[in-house]
Design an enzyme around this catalytic site. Sequence first.
Site, PDB file in Angstrom:
ATOM      1  N   GLY A 262       0.421  -0.953   0.111  1.00 57.79           N
ATOM      2  CA  GLY A 262       0.358   0.163  -0.157  1.00 57.79           C
ATOM      3  C   GLY A 262       0.579   1.190  -0.343  1.00 57.79           C
ATOM      4  O   GLY A 262       2.341   1.529  -0.156  1.00 57.79           O
ATOM      5  N   SER A 263       0.271   2.599   0.575  1.00 53.73           N
ATOM      6  CA  SER A 263       1.184   3.685   0.715  1.00 53.73           C
ATOM      7  C   SER A 263       1.887   3.341   1.556  1.00 53.73           C
ATOM      8  O   SER A 263       2.727   3.056   2.292  1.00 53.73           O
ATOM      9  CB  SER A 263       0.076   4.604   0.727  1.00 53.73           C
ATOM     10  OG  SER A 263      -0.644   4.621   2.448  1.00 53.73           O
ATOM     11  N   THR A 264       3.228   4.545   0.865  1.00 54.63           N
ATOM     12  CA  THR A 264       4.651   4.818   2.129  1.00 54.63           C
ATOM     13  C   THR A 264       3.750   5.344   2.915  1.00 54.63           C
ATOM     14  O   THR A 264       4.695   4.904   4.557  1.00 54.63           O
ATOM     15  CB  THR A 264       5.668   5.119   1.321  1.00 54.63           C
ATOM     16  OG1 THR A 264       6.062   4.928  -0.166  1.00 54.63           O
ATOM     17  CG2 THR A 264       7.021   6.135   2.298  1.00 54.63           C
TER      18      THR A 264
ATOM     19  N   GLY B  12       2.937   2.171   5.331  1.00 51.42           N
ATOM     20  CA  GLY B  12       3.942   1.404   4.665  1.00 51.42           C
ATOM     21  C   GLY B  12       4.838   2.002   6.384  1.00 51.42           C
ATOM     22  O   GLY B  12       5.261   0.622   7.409  1.00 51.42           O
TER      23      GLY B  12
ATOM     24  N   GLU C 143       5.762  -3.640   1.085  1.00 50.77           N
ATOM     25  CA  GLU C 143       5.587  -3.641  -0.368  1.00 50.77           C
ATOM     26  C   GLU C 143       5.072  -2.410  -1.525  1.00 50.77           C
ATOM     27  O   GLU C 143       3.851  -1.809  -0.273  1.00 50.77           O
ATOM     28  CB  GLU C 143       5.161  -4.362  -1.921  1.00 50.77           C
ATOM     29  CG  GLU C 143       5.640  -6.232  -1.130  1.00 50.77           C
ATOM     30  CD  GLU C 143       7.154  -5.795  -2.221  1.00 50.77           C
ATOM     31  OE1 GLU C 143       7.490  -4.956  -2.341  1.00 50.77           O
ATOM     32  OE2 GLU C 143       7.554  -7.290  -1.934  1.00 50.77           O
TER      33      GLU C 143
ATOM     34  N   CYS D 256       2.040   0.405  -8.589  1.00 56.26           N
ATOM     35  CA  CYS D 256       3.250   0.809  -7.090  1.00 56.26           C
ATOM     36  C   CYS D 256       4.186   0.993  -8.592  1.00 56.26           C
ATOM     37  O   CYS D 256       4.893   1.701  -8.164  1.00 56.26           O
ATOM     38  CB  CYS D 256       3.725   0.004  -6.566  1.00 56.26           C
ATOM     39  SG  CYS D 256       3.492  -2.113  -6.706  1.00 56.26           S
TER      40      CYS D 256
HETATM   41  P1  NAP Z   1      -3.273   2.689   1.748  1.00 54.66           P
HETATM   42  O1  NAP Z   1      -4.344   3.965   3.246  1.00 54.66           O
HETATM   43  O2  NAP Z   1      -1.774   2.181   2.074  1.00 54.66           O
HETATM   44  O3  NAP Z   1      -4.355   1.455   1.964  1.00 54.66           O
HETATM   45  C1  NAP Z   1      -3.637  -0.429   1.944  1.00 54.66           C
HETATM   46  C2  NAP Z   1      -4.230  -1.071   2.568  1.00 54.66           C
HETATM   47  O4  NAP Z   1      -3.762  -0.863   4.060  1.00 54.66           O
HETATM   48  C3  NAP Z   1      -5.938  -1.325   2.988  1.00 54.66           C
HETATM   49  O5  NAP Z   1      -6.114  -2.761   2.851  1.00 54.66           O
HETATM   50  C4  NAP Z   1      -5.955  -0.652   4.352  1.00 54.66           C
HETATM   51  O6  NAP Z   1      -7.423  -0.605   4.468  1.00 54.66           O
HETATM   52  C5  NAP Z   1      -5.080  -0.562   4.640  1.00 54.66           C
HETATM   53  N1  NAP Z   1      -5.021   0.606   5.978  1.00 54.66           N
HETATM   54  C6  NAP Z   1      -5.037   1.703   5.696  1.00 54.66           C
HETATM   55  N2  NAP Z   1      -4.766   2.484   7.213  1.00 54.66           N
HETATM   56  C7  NAP Z   1      -4.165   1.027   7.818  1.00 54.66           C
HETATM   57  C8  NAP Z   1      -3.357   1.159   9.195  1.00 54.66           C
HETATM   58  N3  NAP Z   1      -3.251   2.320   9.747  1.00 54.66           N
HETATM   59  N4  NAP Z   1      -2.959   0.449   9.455  1.00 54.66           N
HETATM   60  C9  NAP Z   1      -3.220  -0.857   9.317  1.00 54.66           C
HETATM   61  N5  NAP Z   1      -3.756  -0.986   7.875  1.00 54.66           N
HETATM   62  C10 NAP Z   1      -4.063   0.069   7.187  1.00 54.66           C
HETATM   63  O7  NAP Z   1      -3.820   3.078   0.641  1.00 54.66           O
HETATM   64  P2  NAP Z   1      -4.901   4.396   0.333  1.00 54.66           P
HETATM   65  O8  NAP Z   1      -5.855   5.123   1.147  1.00 54.66           O
HETATM   66  O9  NAP Z   1      -6.211   2.679  -0.142  1.00 54.66           O
HETATM   67  O10 NAP Z   1      -4.441   4.842  -0.959  1.00 54.66           O
HETATM   68  C11 NAP Z   1      -3.870   5.503  -0.709  1.00 54.66           C
HETATM   69  C12 NAP Z   1      -2.749   5.601  -1.756  1.00 54.66           C
HETATM   70  O11 NAP Z   1      -1.232   5.090  -1.470  1.00 54.66           O
HETATM   71  C13 NAP Z   1      -2.896   5.787  -3.489  1.00 54.66           C
HETATM   72  O12 NAP Z   1      -3.184   6.948  -4.013  1.00 54.66           O
HETATM   73  C14 NAP Z   1      -1.258   5.366  -3.865  1.00 54.66           C
HETATM   74  O13 NAP Z   1      -0.740   6.719  -3.973  1.00 54.66           O
HETATM   75  C15 NAP Z   1      -0.804   4.334  -3.035  1.00 54.66           C
HETATM   76  N6  NAP Z   1      -1.486   3.317  -2.852  1.00 54.66           N
HETATM   77  C16 NAP Z   1      -0.439   2.137  -3.358  1.00 54.66           C
HETATM   78  C17 NAP Z   1      -0.174   1.278  -3.448  1.00 54.66           C
HETATM   79  C18 NAP Z   1       1.424  -0.078  -3.952  1.00 54.66           C
HETATM   80  O14 NAP Z   1       0.619  -1.073  -4.911  1.00 54.66           O
HETATM   81  N7  NAP Z   1       2.266  -0.086  -3.891  1.00 54.66           N
HETATM   82  C19 NAP Z   1      -1.249   0.519  -3.975  1.00 54.66           C
HETATM   83  C20 NAP Z   1      -2.649   1.797  -3.030  1.00 54.66           C
HETATM   84  C21 NAP Z   1      -1.919   2.811  -2.950  1.00 54.66           C
HETATM   85  P3  NAP Z   1      -8.808   0.611   3.362  1.00 54.66           P
HETATM   86  O15 NAP Z   1      -7.977   0.041   2.371  1.00 54.66           O
HETATM   87  O16 NAP Z   1      -9.566  -0.308   3.674  1.00 54.66           O
HETATM   88  O17 NAP Z   1      -8.255   1.683   4.101  1.00 54.66           O
END
Ligand code: NAP
Length: 499
Positions: free
Chosen positions: A247-249, A252, A269, A303
Site C-alpha cells: 500500500g502507501s508509503t 507502510g 511493498e 506501484c
Molecule cells: P493505504 O491506505 O496504504 O491502503 C492499503 C491497505 O492498508 C488497505 O487495505 C488499507 O485499508 C490498509 N490500511 C490503511 N491504513 C492502515 C493502518 N493504519 N494500519 C493498517 N492497515 C491500514 O492506501 P490507500 O489509502 O488505499 O491509497 C492511498 C495511496 O496509496 C494511493 O494514492 C497510492 O499512492 C498508494 N497506494 C500504493 C499501492 C501500492 O501498490 N504500492 C497500492 C494502493 C495505494 P483500507 O483500504 O480499508 O483503508
Amino acid sequence: MPVAAPPEALSDAVRAWLGDGRHNLLIGEERPAAADGRTFETLDPATGKAIAEVPQAGAADVDAAVRAARAAFDEGPWRTMTPSARARVLQRFAAAVADRADELAELESLDNGKPLKLARKVDLAETIDYLEYFAGWPTKIEGDVLPVSTPEMLCYTRREPVGVCGQIVPWNFPLLMAAWKVAPALAAGCTVVLKPAEQTPLSALRLGELALEAGLPPGVLNVMTGDGETGAALVDHPSVDKIAFTGSTAVGREIGAKAGRALKRVTLELGGKSPNIVLPDADLDAAVKGSFQAIYFNTGQACNAGSRLFVAREHFDEVVGALAERARKTRLGPGLDAGTQMGPLISQEQLERVTGYIESGRAGGAELVAGGGRPEGVDGGYFVEPTLFTATDDRLDIAREEIFGPVLVALPYETLEEVAARANDTEYGLAAGVWTRSLSSAHRLAAMLQAGSVYVNAWGMSDPAAPFGGYKASGVGREHGHAGLGQYLETKTVWASLR
Ligand code: NAP
Ligand code: MG
C-alpha cells in the site's frame, strides 16, 4: 439496502454469487457478521453505485480471526502435514481458482473497474501462476548441515514457518496482491488473516471460500473486510507473528514502526515514482509503446508505474507527440464493456487526488500536452483522461510524488550520468526502465539505478520466480521466488553433541 442491479454484462454465476449483495467475514469455516453489526458498501467505480455490503470488522472480529489462525497453526494439521500433502492441497486451491478464473475476473472488473480483458489476462493469469508456483514449494524447503569446527558436533538448520501472518493488501490488483501474500505464507506452513482494501473486498472473500472448498483446513486462511482501523487492529494484535503489507508509503512507515517496536516480522511493498529512460539510440516505436503501457496500464494505479519519463532531448518532441496521440485515442469506459481500453479510477477520493495533482501541475508551470479532464461520453464514475505533462523542473510535485493515476510527466535530459542522477533523486526505489539498443548503456544504467527492478526494453515484467520489492522508501523485503518464501520462514540452528 441500496445495492444496484448488477450490470447486464455479468454472467449468471457471478450474479448468483453476488446474491442479495450481503457478504460476511470468513473466520475458520464460519461466516459471521461483524460483532457490532457494522457494515459498509463496496461501489462500482464505473457508476459510483453500491454493488455489495460487507462487514466492517472491528477489534473483536480481528481477535476472533487471529485466534482461529493461531489455533490452526498451533493445533491444526497444516504445519505438521507432510510436505507432499500440503502441496496437494495448494495444487487443488490453485486449480479451484483456475476453474473459476472467468468468474473471478468479472468480479474483479466489477469491484475495481478495470477492463475485463486485463483482469483475465493479468490479474487472474498471474494469480493462478503464483498459486501454482508456490504449491511446488512445500516439498523443497530445505535446511543445511553445517561444517562447524567443533569436534563431534552435528550442526544443522531447520526452516520453520513464522506463524500467524496478518496480510494487508490494496485495491489496485486485489486478488493478485492477496495471492502474492497468501501463497508463500501457506507454502511455508503459516496461517493467515487477510485484510483486503475497503474499496475491493469481494475477490478476497471468494478466494477464502475457494480455499476451504479445495480442502485448506479451517482457520488457515481467514478474511476480514474493513478499513484502515481493521488493518491497524491486525497489526497491533499481540498474537500476530508477521505483517505483510502492500500500500502507501505513509501507512507502510506506520506499520514498520509498530512492527519494529513489537519486533514482529514485517515485509512492506510501498509506493514508487519510477523513472523510465529513453536513450538516444532506442527503438523509438518500442519505447513509445512500452512507456505508454508503463504509465497508463491499470489506469496508472500500479506501484511500479513508470511515472517519470526521461527522454533524450533530440527525441523529446517526437516521443511526447506519439504518446499524446495514443493518449487521445484511448477508449475509456466501464471495465465490463468489451470496447474499454482504460477503466475508471478506484474511488471519488482517488479522483480528487489525481485531479488535484493535475491542477498542481498546471499551476506549477508544467505544460499539459494531453488529457487533464474528465472524458466525454461517460456518465458518473471516477473517470479521468490519460494525462501527459512536459516539464523541465524535477522538483514539481507531479514529478516527485506518487500520483497513482494516469498522469505522466516527461522531462528532457542531455547525458547518461545526468539522467542517472536525476532518476535516483527520489525517496522511492521500486522500479526503473531503460530503452536502448546499446548493451553497455543498458547494463551500465541497470547498475546505476537505485531500484528493486530494472526493465530493459520492457516494462513491468513479473514472474513468481523473480524477486520484487523496493529500495529506499519503496519497501522492506522481497516478494516472489526463493526470497519471498524466505520471508515466511525462521531459521533454527540445532547443535547436537555426538559424544
Ligand atoms: P493505504 O491506505 O496504504 O491502503 C492499503 C491497505 O492498508 C488497505 O487495505 C488499507 O485499508 C490498509 N490500511 C490503511 N491504513 C492502515 C493502518 N493504519 N494500519 C493498517 N492497515 C491500514 O492506501 P490507500 O489509502 O488505499 O491509497 C492511498 C495511496 O496509496 C494511493 O494514492 C497510492 O499512492 C498508494 N497506494 C500504493 C499501492 C501500492 O501498490 N504500492 C497500492 C494502493 C495505494 P483500507 O483500504 O480499508 O483503508
Ligand atoms: Mg486508505
